[in-house]
Design a protein around this motif. Structure first.
Motif, mmCIF file in Angstrom:
data_model
loop_
_atom_site.group_PDB
_atom_site.id
_atom_site.type_symbol
_atom_site.label_atom_id
_atom_site.label_comp_id
_atom_site.label_asym_id
_atom_site.label_seq_id
_atom_site.Cartn_x
_atom_site.Cartn_y
_atom_site.Cartn_z
ATOM 1 N N MET A 78 0.829 -1.218 0.000
ATOM 2 C CA MET A 78 0.000 0.000 0.000
ATOM 3 C C MET A 78 0.856 1.258 0.000
ATOM 4 O O MET A 78 0.536 2.221 -0.704
ATOM 5 N N HIS A 79 1.938 1.270 0.779
ATOM 6 C CA HIS A 79 2.826 2.442 0.742
ATOM 7 C C HIS A 79 3.321 2.686 -0.682
ATOM 8 O O HIS A 79 3.356 3.821 -1.165
ATOM 9 N N VAL B 245 0.463 4.009 -2.803
ATOM 10 C CA VAL B 245 0.158 5.405 -2.470
ATOM 11 C C VAL B 245 1.157 6.323 -3.166
ATOM 12 O O VAL B 245 0.770 7.343 -3.763
ATOM 13 N N ASP B 246 2.433 5.933 -3.140
ATOM 14 C CA ASP B 246 3.431 6.753 -3.837
ATOM 15 C C ASP B 246 3.143 6.832 -5.334
ATOM 16 O O ASP B 246 3.289 7.892 -5.949
ATOM 17 N N MET C 121 0.301 6.838 -6.700
ATOM 18 C CA MET C 121 -0.827 7.756 -6.901
ATOM 19 C C MET C 121 -0.413 9.216 -6.760
ATOM 20 O O MET C 121 -1.162 10.112 -7.124
ATOM 21 N N GLY C 122 0.786 9.446 -6.214
ATOM 22 C CA GLY C 122 1.259 10.815 -5.994
ATOM 23 C C GLY C 122 2.130 11.346 -7.118
ATOM 24 O O GLY C 122 2.617 12.467 -7.055
ATOM 25 N N ILE D 186 -5.110 1.161 -4.642
ATOM 26 C CA ILE D 186 -4.198 0.838 -3.526
ATOM 27 C C ILE D 186 -4.683 -0.380 -2.750
ATOM 28 O O ILE D 186 -3.885 -1.174 -2.273
#
Lengths: 397, 397
Positions: B56-57, B60-61, B63-64, B288
């Motif tokens: 997930m980390h 998330v990255d 998605m950024g 995610i």
């Protein structure tokens, strides 16, 4: 013998985006070097705001530790997010929405689709034409094909639908509109609210594009109209606001005074019905996603969202101004919306102009006919692209 | 006039967990120092596996950053997850499931609830009694209250439901069972598949607790039974497997040969109907979250999930053995399930024994009567607690 829901057999084939995909692929095969610019599908392109990314990393860490782990959350959503919604999206605009009137979910498509669960079987349903297909298809699935009334929105009526003739029970309104990008003024929306009050109808107001509004006289929420709380359910989404199309979070407001009736006139609270529907068929939006949505309301989150919206709005302005300056006479939307709705040149229809833009200019659009018969003779262009690509596309036309 | 779905008025009040909450709060107010051990609600307590947190980390990255950002995903789920499911959950158990037979969603509650959308209105529906209330309530909402047949599961039939008498169209089966924790053997489940083939019925098989199975003769999937693909839809969930109750991911298998009928005998593919339902009313599970689910199938993920399941199974064994050794004569489940179903002592009913455990032992259970009339005279205890608390609770009894 298990009988299937035969209403599915009455649905029109859902071929719009697959047909677009097919034609684009054919073009690509024939022109492998063409630089195609996609202005068709309404999906965002900018990454999530930094504030959301930070909030999600934090929430993911919480999920990895027993002391901060979160299991089942409230079906209707966490209070930390609901309070922000009531405050920033409503109270600061002069509207009082209570926390138990807000329901967090995984998307406006889910909610505008599932809302039919709480409606009686024989409702007459009005939709605009052109229209977001979900409103129509979900009602056909529920067995209401014969009960759908279309309200045309064309250049002739300036994309302002006429009030339904006679009694309709449910009216879907999406403003700023998908696909036309046009809006209703306060007074134009008030006519629908007054109609709904008079006819005891229900308005399903899809405000998924609210964040793009900048014109003064365009209501951000239907609850700006006096009396709307008793006749309207409002859908909001973070998809286009903050780039949540792949992250999935939205919310629906069902005011406590919004009521439906039994055949004998008995009153039903739609708030209670929707709460029961959600508690029975839904188990809440992921904790980490709700934390991301909460971060949109932080000071940095609000600023980052403003930049995202400004970016897309700049693109919409570029499209709009370029087309007008090139002599296109029918250019609509694109002011309070990421969508520009363009009248096709004399002698071409939606698919014809789509093919022209694809084959001659390597630009992908969406044929308006795919959204209903009144969409024939138009195409939709979207601002969800880089400014560089948007400028290049307009130079090509 | 907007008519509400009056079927909601036929629902029983959903008071089970709120009534439990009320009684627990009263006890707490009167006994502020009591150390209450909660063995009532079926929510997990261990954090997410490390493999999921890492995945997930990373997601998330992604998605950024604009270059790795993901917008709308496929409504039915990403291929990277579906391929893992087909391989690890089916192929390695000798079952062939194609990728286009798997639909990723946000929870088995959503899917077991929404599945009624693809069923004809007048279906006769069989459910076990006791039963997970969602199966009943969603059919009542859809107007099938009079068409629900209950199949009792009690100590007298060893919690193996009898086949329905006469024709039923839909049969909900949840095994390992919620709430009883009991299972069906291969031969026992085969009888239902054979019934469904003979009667052209549809089995909705809820396998949310599959990961807890260790007994040899208990099928992990209904598709282990020959012929089941033509008559069964299977629901799986990561909620209890990997602690996803607050993260929300599950999937549903609708085989292509699973068909329903029109009133005129015309065949409908349930796979096509469910695909159309999901594409219309659902917009996919967060990217995610699907990456987190994919990580469950990695080598480290599989090992971490095994440890989580072992931990809860140890607790279940502790509960089961303690109660038996203390002379309780009716102790069921807890072998292939996180749930232990306990006959209340002579002379007490479900709520009476619930009150006794709460007031005398500060233990929260769930009264069996809350799951249906055949649940009267039982309580449910869950293994979703720390081993320390589980041991202490059993010492108190």
């Amino acid at each position: 013998m298990i009988i299937a829901n035969e209403n599915f057999g009455k649905l029109a084939s859902s071929y719009l985006f697959s047909e677009i995909g097919k034609r684009v692929n054919e073009f690509k095969n024939e022109n492998p070097d063409a630089k195609i610019i996609r202005m068709g599908i309404g999906d965002v392109t900018l990454p999530l705001p930094k504030a959301c990314i930070e909030a999600m990393h934090k929430a993911v860490d919480e999920m990895g530790s027993a002391s901060t782990f979160r299991g089942y959350g409230p079906e209707r959503g966490y209070d930390f997010l609901i309070r922000k919604i009531c405050d920033y999206d409503y109270r600061r605009h002069g509207i009082k929405i209570d926390t138990d009137e807000v329901f967090i979910s995984d998307g406006a498509k889910s909610d505008t689709g599932n809302i039919t669960d709480i409606l009686g079987h024989d409702c007459i349903v009005a939709v605009t034409d052109p229209v977001y297909p979900v409103y129509v298809d979900t009602n056909i699935m529920a067995g209401r094909k014969e009960g759908i009334v279309y309200l045309p929105c064309t250049a002739e009526n300036n994309f302002v639908p006429e009030l339904p003739v006679g009694d309709v029970d449910v009216i879907y309104l999406c403003f700023p509109n998908n696909p036309t990008g046009t809006t209703l003024t306060h007074d134009q929306l008030k006519k629908f609210v007054d109609y709904a009050i008079e006819h005891k109808s229900l308005i399903l107001f899809d405000a998924a594009y609210e964040a793009f509004i900048s014109s003064e006289d365009v209501p951000h929420s239907i609850y700006e109209i006096s009396g709307a709380k008793s006749v309207a359910i409002e859908f909001r989404s973070y998809s286009k606001t903050a780039g949540f199309t792949g992250t999935r979070c939205s919310y629906t407001v069902v005011p406590k005074e919004c009521i439906g009736y039994g055949l004998d006139g008995k009153e039903y609270s739609f708030n209670e019905l929707w709460n029961r529907r959600q508690c029975t068929k839904f188990n809440g939006t992921p904790y980490i996603v709700q934390r991301a949505a909460e971060a949109i309301y932080s000071e940095s989150g609000r600023e980052q969202v403003r930049q995202i919206i400004d970016y897309y709005k700049t693109n919409a302005t570029i499209i709009r101004n370029a087309l007008i300056s090139k002599g296109y006479t029918g250019v609509y939307g694109g002011v309070d919306s990421p969508y520009v709705w363009v009248k096709t040149p004399e002698g071409t229809d939606s698919w014809g102009f789509f093919d022209y833009l694809l084959k001659e200019k390597a630009i992908v659009s969406t044929p308006g006919a795919g959204f209903g018969s009144s969409g024939e003779g138009y195409i939709r262009l979207t601002a969800f692209n880089t400014t560089e690509n948007t400028v290049e596309a307009m130079n090509r036309i």
